[in-house]
Design a protein around this motif. Structure first.
Motif: not given
Length: 496
Positions: A373-375, A416-425, A366-370
């Motif tokens: 979170i990044r934002q 759905a977040l991908g491992e990089d964004v999951f770890n960032l979160l 989900s690019e929207e959720k990614q």
């Protein structure tokens, strides 16, 4: 991402933070006068600069944080007359002054630990730097920026200003106005001008705390200690000086004059001040009966309090407001803070259990959720970089908490977040809470009991012993907790 800006009281605007010798930062904060229990106004100041210390360290600076203990020289009324606050308390209790100092220094350290503040790099005392203070007085006398009068030594404001100084520039006070406010009758003062302030005071016969000096037995002026200790450990000019708004004048104004007079440069590049506390819209004051100590907050023992509030609840409450804004204590505000803190603390507890385990199913990213979170992570940094705006930063934490809870409840798959964004979160939530804001989980002393009761709860529910299930729920509720049972994944959390 925007760079770090801090509001400089001296310039009355936000300025780009540029330390003298990056990545090193020198920060001095006026500590307590240890003659009584630390009050909440002091606590807010120390929490503010603990958060700044944490954030500067977090973004890569190497900070030398100096915070003094005033154990002599602070007179009742904050002026040049009257008794020393510590000496007065010692007389009342018929003990040695250093006994008062030790008792309230211990209490101060205990309270600071309860609020999860880091100790400073150096914690100097006024009595431990008597040599430096006497030398500073001698230097100011030799420069004719001070004069002796009847065994006391005073800083000469008029001479300082004639030589290019600008006494009053920090607080915005105009010299003529100050003179009109403080004008004294002729012959009633040792000073040449009522604005002149003591850098050494002659000790009266009944004065308990005294030292030998070239001008006779006496003690240093309250303002002098901070000039001597800050410059000893941070240099004649350093990056940040912090304190409460009430210290801006005359204490910090006098520090500038002394430091400039001794070295020829402004001692501080960024002056920062935290604002005051009110209670139900009124100024916090002992005379109004609305002043309470941290211990009374934690116990709920003050008549204005409806319940007890934990140290982390109070820390969270203070961080919800910008440090330069007035902060109003009320039961409703504290209860709301308690609820907000518990939600974040529960998120902190469960985020540490989350792992990136592929489910084996095909889950689209989900690019929207990614992006959200990044934002949120970026906006947390931007809030902190905007003059330490913890209020906006906390709002971003709640955005991240939403995704922590969705992952925990299986409403969102990690893939759905991908491992990089999951770890960032996960990493951002923990580090923002713990490392930057200093908010930690407040463990319960009966946690093993709670875990055991959860096991019983599961067994009773399977056996359909609902009366026992209700008893366990009631026990958890009495602890301010709630049992969460989602698809048989039974856990406990703070009540919403």
């Amino acid at each position: 991402m925007q760079p770090l800006t801090l509001y400089n009281t001296l310039s009355r605007k936000k300025e780009l933070f540029e330390p003298l010798n990056p990545p090193y930062v020198g920060m001095y904060v006026c500590g307590p006068t240890v003659y009584n229990y630390v009050h909440l106004g002091n606590v807010r100041t120390f929490l503010t600069f603990d958060t700044l210390y944490r954030y500067l360290t977090f973004i890569g600076y190497k900070v030398r944080y100096v915070r003094n203990l005033t154990d002599v020289g602070h007179l009742v009324g904050d002026g040049d007359d009257g008794e020393d606050k510590i000496g007065r308390m010692a007389k009342l209790e018929k003990v040695e002054p250093m006994e008062i100092v030790q008792r309230f220094t211990n209490d101060f350290h205990t309270v600071m630990a309860q609020f999860n503040t880091f100790p400073p790099s150096i914690e100097p005392t006024a009595t431990g730097h008597m040599v430096e203070q006497i030398e500073a007085v001698q230097s100011l006398l030799s420069k004719e920026l001070a004069y002796e009068s009847n065994g006391s030594v005073y800083f000469d404001i008029e001479t300082y200003n004639k030589r290019g100084g600008n006494y009053g520039k920090l607080s915005g006070r105009i010299l003529d106005d100050l003179l009109n406010e403080t004008r004294e009758l002729d012959g009633q003062s040792e000073k040449r001008s009522p604005l002149d302030f003591a850098i050494w005071k002659r000790a009266a016969p009944e004065h308990l705390m005294r030292w030998n000096s070239p001008w006779g037995e006496g003690f240093p002026g309250w303002h002098l200690e901070c000039t001597c200790m800050s410059t000893k450990y941070l240099g004649k000019q350093f990056d940040i000086h912090g304190g409460g708004m009430d210290l801006k004048f005359p204490h910090h104004e006098c520090e500038i004059a002394q430091g400039d007079g001794l070295s020829g440069v402004d001692p501080v590049r960024y002056w920062m001040h935290s604002n005051m506390l009110t209670v139900n819209g009124q100024k916090m004051s002992k005379s109004l009966g609305n002043s309470f100590l941290p211990a009374e907050l934690f116990a709920g023992s003050h008549q204005l309090l409806e319940q007890a509030y934990s140290p982390m609840t109070v820390r969270f409450f203070m961080l919800q407001s910008h440090y330069r804004s007035t902060l109003d204590f009320s039961n409703d505000a504290l209860k709301a803070a308690q609820k907000g803190y518990r939600r974040l603390a529960n998120g902190l507890r469960i985020v540490k259990t989350l792992t990136y385990d592929a489910s084996g199913e095909s889950v689209s990213v989900s690019e929207e959720k990614q992006q959200e979170i990044r934002q949120a992570v970026q906006q947390f940094y931007e809030a902190m970089n905007d003059d330490l705006n913890t209020a906006v930063g906390i709002a971003q934490l709640f955005t991240l908490l939403k995704y922590v809870n969705m992952l925990y409840l299986k409403q969102l798959q990690p893939e759905a977040l991908g491992e990089d964004v999951f770890n960032l979160l996960k990493e951002s939530f923990v580090s923002f809470m713990n490392d930057v804001l200093g908010l930690k989980e407040e463990g319960t002393s009966n946690q093993p009991v709670l875990e055991g009761l959860l096991t019983l709860y599961r067994e009773y529910k399977e056996q359909r012993l609902y009366d026992k299930v209700d008893q366990i729920r009631s026990y958890f509720k009495a602890q301010g907790l709630a049992i969460k049972d989602m698809k048989h994944q039974i856990d406990w959390a703070y009540e919403e």
